[in-house]
Design a protein around this motif. Structure first.
Motif, PDB file in Angstrom:
ATOM      1  N   THR A 295      -7.541  -2.579   4.610  1.00 57.86           N
ATOM      2  CA  THR A 295      -8.214  -2.712   3.320  1.00 57.86           C
ATOM      3  C   THR A 295      -7.249  -3.353   2.332  1.00 57.86           C
ATOM      4  O   THR A 295      -6.132  -2.849   2.132  1.00 57.86           O
ATOM      5  N   THR A 312      -3.388  -0.061   4.181  1.00 56.04           N
ATOM      6  CA  THR A 312      -4.081  -0.128   2.897  1.00 56.04           C
ATOM      7  C   THR A 312      -3.136  -0.701   1.863  1.00 56.04           C
ATOM      8  O   THR A 312      -2.037  -0.168   1.660  1.00 56.04           O
ATOM      9  N   VAL A 330       0.683   2.456   3.755  1.00 55.00           N
ATOM     10  CA  VAL A 330       0.007   2.398   2.464  1.00 55.00           C
ATOM     11  C   VAL A 330       0.975   1.831   1.441  1.00 55.00           C
ATOM     12  O   VAL A 330       2.077   2.375   1.258  1.00 55.00           O
TER      13      VAL A 330
END
Length: 460
Positions: A295, A312, A330
């Motif tokens: 994402t 992410t 992340v």
């Protein structure tokens, strides 16, 4: 490639997917319909599209590789066994038991034709329920080269007859309308028609297409719906066709990414996964590869030759070139990883950076922290994984090894070349180096001795 709001069809729907072929041209131990496109088995692409029609039943007809399909589907569809394989009509008959209590429409699909759109499926079902109520609706297409496809002889959208290529006359082979094999049939008609299908043909098989000719012979005209996109009914039987399908999917996805506001510097070099999510004003440089589960928020820059999977990235992040983000990575807003940095199961805090030659595994890096070149988190002791926690604004000097489990406090400094195995308090300086040994003139004496030795060896 994009999801839509679930819109159930009416009346109830069952899906039958034929996947009993051996796939010999694929030359693989993996079942043909489980070969991936954009990181997802081709069968899953088809099931995703069919699921938007909210079917009550999904039946997959299997033969060779049944155990693989059972594992992959994990109870999401009924597996019906076709053994031996006696043709497509015989294959559909194997779904009779699973659908014995079902009343409604049946959509017949093929596991190696994965990109039939939801819209096309709906158009077939809608045609089934028009005023003339055809007993069978066939999906046709008009390829540039009809090759070995079966032909549909039609007047308007009413089918006069269907014929397999091997049984077609020269005149019939001149017909450009081809049979995709996909059909929509009412449940009360399907199995009754299949029971009347014979195998008096060139292949000695029970052809599914014969149900059209049988229904026509009863005076019940069948209908054809024509797709103007031959790619969506292209079958995949060999590695070359798999590569072509991948290329078509990637080309569409790149166009979608750019239409949604991303910049692809060299689109043909970027490879997406089936579930990649990308925001606006994202810049993707050449040769970036996305694995599943990525994402990307707005304003992110992905420099060349980076590889991402299960990661992410929040707004304003920059990675690469040559960055590798593995599952669980992340990156918080405005953080950065540079060239030859790898992250796995790690969080890089807001504004933090790891610019060069670093491995961050099983780590939490606080906001504003700086990770020097050559730093690694030693997260594995040979048996278990351990976590490293680095506090806000901490500075980790180059070529440091942080031996987990370990905690580096806020605003702490770890001197370059340190191997840290104990916690570092907030604001503390930690140097872990052996004392330097200094011997003035030793190197000069060493060089003189070695040069003399070399000269002596060269004498006759």
């Amino acid at each position: 490639m994009t999801s839509s709001v679930l819109q159930p069809v009416s009346p109830p729907l069952a899906i039958v997917i034929l996947a009993a072929g051996k796939g010999t041209r694929m030359k693989s131990d993996l079942h043909k319909v489980l070969h991936p496109i954009a990181g997802r088995p081709m069968l899953e692409h088809l099931l995703q599209s069919a699921a938007r029609l909210d079917p009550q039943f999904q039946v997959v007809v299997a033969g060779h590789g049944r155990d693989q399909l059972e594992t992959a589907l994990a109870g999401r569809a009924v597996i019906a066994l076709q053994q031996p394989q006696l043709g497509t009509g015989h294959a559909v008959l194997q779904a009779r038991q699973a659908l014995k209590a079902f009343t409604g429409d049946i959509l017949i699909l093929y596991g190696d034709v994965p990109f039939v759109s939801e819209a096309t499926m709906r158009s077939m079902l809608e045609r089934l329920h028009q005023a003339d109520a055809p007993p069978v609706v066939v999906l046709g297409f008009e390829p540039d080269d009809p090759l070995q496809y079966g032909r549909i002889v039609a007047e308007g959208d009413r089918i006069e007859r269907m014929v397999e290529h091997k049984d077609a006359t020269e005149e019939e082979r001149l017909v450009g309308l081809c049979n995709s094999g996909l059909m929509a049939v009412r449940s009360q008609d399907l199995f009754a028609l299949l029971d009347r299908v014979g195998n008096d043909n060139a292949q000695g098989e029970y052809y599914l297409t014969d149900i059209v000719n049988i229904a026509n012979g009863d005076g019940r005209a069948c209908a054809v719906v024509i797709t103007d996109n031959a790619d969506e009914v292209a079958g995949i039987n060999a590695r070359g066709e798999l590569a072509q399908a991948e290329a078509r999917w990637q080309a569409r996805r790149r166009q979608q990414a750019m239409a949604d506001g991303a910049t692809l510097v060299a689109p043909e070099t970027v490879w997406f996964s089936w579930d990649t999510k990308i925001g606006r004003d994202v810049t993707i440089e050449p040769n970036v590869v996305f694995g599943p589960g990525v994402t990307i928020a707005d304003g992110v820059t992905l420099h060349a030759f980076s590889h991402l999977e299960g990661a992410t990235l929040e707004a304003g992040v920059s990675i690469g070139p040559y960055a590798r983000l593995r599952p669980g990575a992340v990156l918080k807003a405005k953080s950065r990883v540079g060239n030859f940095v790898e992250m796995k199961n790690a969080v890089l805090g807001e504004g933090a950076k790891a610019n060069h030659l670093t491995y961050l595994g099983d780590a939490d890096v606080g906001p504003g922290a700086n990770i020097g070149a050559g730093t690694i988190t030693c997260n594995y002791d040979g048996y278990f994984k351990h976590r490293t926690v680095i506090g806000p604004r901490a500075f980790i000097g180059s070529n440091s090894a942080l031996i987990a489990p370990v905690r580096i406090g806020a605003d702490a400094i770890v001197g370059a070349g340190s191997a840290v195995s104990r916690d570092v308090a907030d604001g503390e300086l930690r140097l872990v180096r052996a004392e330097q040994l200094v011997k003035p003139g030793w190197a000069d004496s060493f060089h003189d001795a070695m040069k003399k030795k070399k000269a002596d060896r060269s004498k006759p």
